[in-house]
Enzyme design. Structure first.
Site, PDB file in Angstrom:
ATOM      1  N   ASP A 102     -34.975  17.537  23.379  1.00 50.23           N
ATOM      2  CA  ASP A 102     -33.738  16.708  23.612  1.00 50.23           C
ATOM      3  C   ASP A 102     -33.886  15.504  24.604  1.00 50.23           C
ATOM      4  OD1 ASP A 102     -31.044  16.818  23.201  1.00 50.23           O
ATOM      5  OD2 ASP A 102     -30.626  17.633  25.221  1.00 50.23           O
ATOM      6  N   GLN A 119     -32.275  17.008  14.756  1.00 45.81           N
ATOM      7  CA  GLN A 119     -30.935  16.993  15.818  1.00 45.81           C
ATOM      8  C   GLN A 119     -30.023  15.812  15.114  1.00 45.81           C
ATOM      9  OE1 GLN A 119     -30.740  15.041  20.090  1.00 45.81           O
ATOM     10  NE2 GLN A 119     -30.859  17.250  20.530  1.00 45.81           N
ATOM     11  N   SER A 141     -25.708  15.154  22.283  1.00 47.77           N
ATOM     12  CA  SER A 141     -26.438  15.991  21.197  1.00 47.77           C
ATOM     13  C   SER A 141     -25.193  16.904  20.788  1.00 47.77           C
ATOM     14  CB  SER A 141     -27.396  16.909  21.884  1.00 47.77           C
ATOM     15  OG  SER A 141     -28.287  16.311  22.680  1.00 47.77           O
TER      16      SER A 141
END
Length: 287
Positions: free
Chosen positions: A204, A279, A229
């Site tokens: 991430d 993502q 995110s």
């Protein structure tokens, strides 16, 4: 073992407060909310703590970030044992703070079995040992206070950019592709779930950077975009160690509607495809 890595491993060692209830703490981040990679890694550890030793390894996870986490409050992880099958085991995890869900994860674990084998080839990349460390690179590219906070936030991981990060090329759009090498700053125990959780944590950190490159934006470090995110998916194809060099090869196929999509592959240094990551995140230009 570095002090920072020791602290990160302590964060991932959740407190069990009931049979399927776990409690985790947070660490400070660059922004006043819990780092998404931390929540995802802790949720995966919580799921893994409820899985039989016969099916110990996750093969995929799918997650949604629902609300910003409060770094000053504990996070409670509620695990739902969806299914225990002969080959596959499924868990659902909800992370809760202040009585509200902030994160939702589904993870599937598989007992090892033989099968067909093929993979995408590893792309060319420079030797990680030839690249500058974060402590060497960041002070040359960012204001001192920003560089110091970014180095501190990533101190448990040796993360090296194979090409210029987005904040080093503000105003100059380029191909939305980037590569980083990463590994933990010390050796880890031989626990496959721990290595997968640490790769989840790191995944991430830089994936949405590839979105910024296409528009010449420097990103969160220079505050010319606002981002967070939204959802995160990972597929774990082959065994790997997070304390050995891993190549994170990232690209962005699309950005629209205030969102950007990043997709990536993680390879071991000897060329085995270990993980696929996708993502989507909020990517907004402030008015």
């Amino acid at each position: 073992m570095t002090e920072a890595l020791d602290a990160l491993l302590d964060l991932l060692d959740l407190e069990q407060i009931e049979r399927d209830y776990f409690r985790g703490r947070s660490r400070s981040a660059l922004v006043p909310r819990v780092f998404g990679g931390q929540v995802a890694a802790q949720a995966l550890v919580a799921a893994g703590r409820t899985v039989s030793a016969e099916t110990p390894t996750p093969h995929s996870l799918h997650a949604y970030f629902l609300r910003a986490g409060d770094p000053g409050a504990p996070i409670v992880y509620l695990v739902d044992r969806i299914r225990d099958g002969r080959s596959f085991t499924t868990r659902r995890v909800v992370a809760v703070q202040h009585g509200q869900p902030i994160f939702h994860l589904s993870a599937s674990f598989q007992r090892y079995e033989e099968g067909l084998e093929h993979q995408a080839d590893m792309p060319p990349a420079p030797d990680p040992e030839s690249l500058p460390t974060a402590a060497e690179m960041l002070p040359r590219q960012l204001p001192a206070d920003v560089a110091e906070r970014l180095i501190e936030a990533r101190a448990a991981v040796d993360l090296r950019y194979a090409d210029a990060p987005p904040w080093a090329g503000v105003g100059t759009p380029r191909e939305p592709r980037s590569q980083v090498w990463f590994r933990t700053n010390a050796k880890l125990a031989d626990d496959p779930l721990l290595h997968i959780a640490l790769a989840t944590y790191v995944s991430d950190m830089t994936l949405l950077d590839s979105v910024l490159l296409a528009h010449g934006r420097g990103g969160w470090a220079v505050r010319d975009v606002v981002g967070a995110s939204l959802d995160h998916a990972m597929w774990f194809h082959r065994p790997f160690r997070a304390d050995e060099w891993l190549l994170y090869d990232q690209e962005s196929p699309s950005a629209s509607g205030g969102r950007g999509l990043g997709q990536a592959r993680i390879y071991t240094q000897d060329g085995r495809l270990a993980v696929t990551v996708v993502q989507e995140g909020v990517v907004r230009v402030p008015r």
